[in-house]
Design an enzyme around this catalytic site. Structure first.
Site, PDB file in Angstrom:
ATOM      1  N   ASP A   8      -1.647  25.926  48.978  1.00 17.72           N
ATOM      2  CA  ASP A   8      -2.655  25.286  48.459  1.00 17.72           C
ATOM      3  C   ASP A   8      -3.818  26.287  47.870  1.00 17.72           C
ATOM      4  OD1 ASP A   8      -2.706  22.643  48.111  1.00 17.72           O
ATOM      5  OD2 ASP A   8      -3.047  22.300  50.209  1.00 17.72           O
TER       6      ASP A   8
ATOM      7  N   GLN B   3      -2.560  17.870  54.269  1.00 16.26           N
ATOM      8  CA  GLN B   3      -3.214  16.937  53.500  1.00 16.26           C
ATOM      9  C   GLN B   3      -4.523  16.507  53.935  1.00 16.26           C
ATOM     10  OE1 GLN B   3      -1.737  15.702  50.624  1.00 16.26           O
ATOM     11  NE2 GLN B   3      -3.862  14.883  50.130  1.00 16.26           N
TER      12      GLN B   3
ATOM     13  N   LYS C   8       4.571  14.312  46.729  1.00 14.90           N
ATOM     14  CA  LYS C   8       5.040  15.680  47.001  1.00 14.90           C
ATOM     15  C   LYS C   8       6.442  15.913  47.362  1.00 14.90           C
ATOM     16  CE  LYS C   8       0.420  17.029  47.507  1.00 14.90           C
ATOM     17  NZ  LYS C   8      -0.893  17.145  48.542  1.00 14.90           N
TER      18      LYS C   8
END
Ligand code: NAD
Length: 280
Positions: A116, A93, A49
């Site tokens: 997300d 995460q 990322k």
């Protein structure tokens, strides 16, 4: 023999679009990535990322917290990031260590920075088709389906898996494009029979080589979301690629299929978040 859908190429094109728009319009965009503990797979994802951010011209802020981080400490960091004008997107995460409540952590992220699209507000918006962000993996799958030129409208679509982050939103995105959608899960009866109806089959199970050729209709588009690590260290998907590729019209490989798309969508979402916030 199926055509292989090249997720690396499709994702590279999306990242280039993001990079070009950021450069052209001189957009300031920042993504904070929070990782807790030492999970090696999570570490790899976070590094990827970061690399994608560098490529796109998005500033990345990484917060690596120790395994024993408390809820209080993590929520305090999220509050700080929510208030930070340089941070347009916040990604925590997953999975988190056991002592941390994932749901409460996600709900603490400002929905405007929830790139997300896991926050309840964003999940609800996706449900009614009025969203700013699409969930990264399902949106990536949709892009791959679009890249085949096959239209979803009116097609029988079967999604195997009903998780909140992949299966359910995937079904919703297919529905938004007028697919006739069936969601299968661990309690589904006659799974092979249901899957054989699919013109578009999406596997998000987390079991290596789970989807075999007898479960696939001749000419189907097969999207393999699974990322499974075998004992020999190799990655493999949920679909038995060798035999299913003989039957499908299009198929995604693992690696190099859905995986890179997830990150490309994340970059797109961060740009969207930055544009919205910079205009406020
Ligand atoms: P999950 O474990 O939350 O969900 C798995 C789903 O599979 C469940 O809904 C379950 O009902 C279903 N299932 C399990 N056994 C089944 C069976 N025998 N028959 C039918 N359905 C069954 O997993 P997840 O988070 O949705 O992830 C699924 C896979 O996708 C994993 O391999 C994961 O690593 C991968 N994944 C990949 C990406 C990516 O970027 N490519 C992103 C997220 C997840």
């Amino acid at each position: 023999m199926a055509q292989i859908i090249d997720g690396k190429a499709v994702s590279a094109a999306i990242k280039e679009q993001v990079r070009d728009e950021i450069a052209r319009d001189n957009i300031k965009a920042g993504l904070a990535v929070v990782i807790v503990g030492n999970d090696p797979a999570s570490r790899v994802y976070v590094n990827n990322k970061k690399k994608a951010c560098e490529f796109c011209g998005i500033k990345s802020f990484e917060y690596a917290l120790p395994e024993e981080t408390t809820m209080e400490q993590l929520l305090e960091l999220i509050d700080t990031l929510n208030a930070d004008k340089n941070v347009n997107g916040i990604l925590v995460q997953l999975p988190l260590p056991k002592q941390l409540d994932e749901k409460a952590v996600i709900e603490r992220i400002s929905p405007k920075k929830d790139v997300d699209a896991f926050h309840e507000t964003n999940v609800g918006k996706i449900m009614i088709g009025n969203y700013s962000f699409l969930p990264c993996t399902p949106a990536g799958c949709m892009e791959l389906i679009h890249s085949t030129g096959v239209s979803v409208a009116g097609k029988e679509c079967v999604v195997i898996g009903r998780s909140n982050i992949v299966g359910k939103p995937m079904a919703m995105l297919l529905l938004h494009e007028n697919g006739t959608v069936t969601v299968c899960h661990s309690k589904t009866k006659n799974l092979a029979e249901v899957c054989r109806r699919a013109d578009i089959l999406v596997a998000a199970v987390g079991k290596p080589n789970f989807v075999t050729a007898d479960m696939v209709k001749e000419g189907a588009v097969v999207i393999d979301v699974g990322i499974n690590r075998l004992e020999n260290g190799k990655l493999c998907g949920d679909v038995k690629f060798d035999e299913v590729s003989e039957k499908a019209s299009f198929i995604t490989p693992v690696p190099g299929g859905v995986g890179p798309m997830t990150i490309a969508t994340l970059m797109k979402n961060t740009l969207t978040a930055a544009k919205i916030q910079n205009n406020e």
